[in-house]
Design an enzyme around this catalytic site. Structure first.
Site: not given
Ligand SMILES: [Zn+2]
Length: 269
Positions: A3, A58, A249
């Site tokens: 990340e 990212k 997620r």
């Protein structure tokens, strides 16, 4: 998954090892990683030097001296290694840049979700891809405007790279834990004060993780990450951590410490 803090750490590593040296070879060991270019096109970097780099979310962009940018995205398991002269190349290295000093910069990526390409213009790339503002560049007022006006769970918004770039599943959970917000709280229900608290938590978590070079063993024990997972207990109140699927997620949180007083949205899967 790398990340923002991990990619920033890779950026600093690359800058401390691989700039201003002539590139003598570009070896593609696994072409899956190349996006929209061939191994032959990537070899255009031969004879050039990496001059500087820029991170956005990212993505890591490395400028070569002919005004070409190498774009690196680390996918699930990507990372960089600066190999010594005689050091064996690990099997999971996909692309290898050799320098005149006989050292090599390796793009290692076990799970093969990483991406490498050459682009001409960083801003154009970000615009075309619709990448949102970088999480560490965004101002409080921009943050309030983005998070406050979107419908959906606050965590889903933090994860949306087109709104705010750089935050992934692990740091989103950490940010929400620090802000003491339930990940499924409707973002639109957050007050001005809540948004400020969330913004500060975001900056603190990302900056602290960078300062620790994202070494999970060095993260403060008061953080969620060292405890996150099955049988994990909240470092604040000692209760068992809970998990739920939010935005597809797995989220970990403390149902006691992370308030859900605001109207909660149904987790979308
Ligand atoms: Zn707790």
């Amino acid at each position: 998954m790398p990340e923002l803090p991990e990619v920033e750490t890779f950026k600093r590593y690359l800058e401390s090892t691989s700039l201003h040296q002539r590139i003598t070879g570009v070896q593609v060991r696994d072409a899956y990683v190349l996006k929209r270019i061939s191994a032959r096109e990537l070899a255009r970097l031969k004879g050039r030097r990496f001059e500087n780099s820029h991170r956005h979310g990212k993505h890591l962009f490395v400028r070569a001296d002919n005004e070409l940018w190498l774009r690196l995205h680390f996918g699930m398991t990507g990372w960089l290694q600066y190999l010594k002269r005689d050091e064996e190349t690990p099997k999971t290295v996909r692309v290898l840049f050799s320098f005149a000093n006989n050292r090599r910069l390796a793009f290692d990526d076990q799970r093969k979700f990483g991406e490498i390409e050459l682009i001409k213009d960083v801003d154009e790339f970000l615009q075309t891809r619709g990448v949102g503002s970088d999480a560490l560049e965004i101002s409080l007022s921009q943050f309030k405007a983005i998070v406050g006006k979107h419908r959906g769970a606050v965590k889903t918004i933090l994860l949306n790279q087109q709104l705010i770039a750089g935050i992934g599943n692990l740091y989103a959970d950490e940010i929400l834990f620090r802000a003491r917000m339930h990940p499924a709280i409707a973002a639109a229900s957050l007050s001005d004060k809540d948004l400020r608290r969330l913004f500060r938590a975001m900056r603190y978590v990302l900056e602290k993780a960078i300062a620790l070079k994202t070494d999970f063993n060095r993260l403060p024990k008061s953080w969620l990450l060292p405890h996150r997972g099955k049988r994990g207990r909240c470092p604040r109140c000692g209760r068992a951590l809970k998990s739920a699927t939010i935005g597809g997620r797995t989220s970990w949180f403390c149902a006691h410490c992370q308030e859900r007083a605001h109207s909660k949205v149904t987790p979308a899967t």
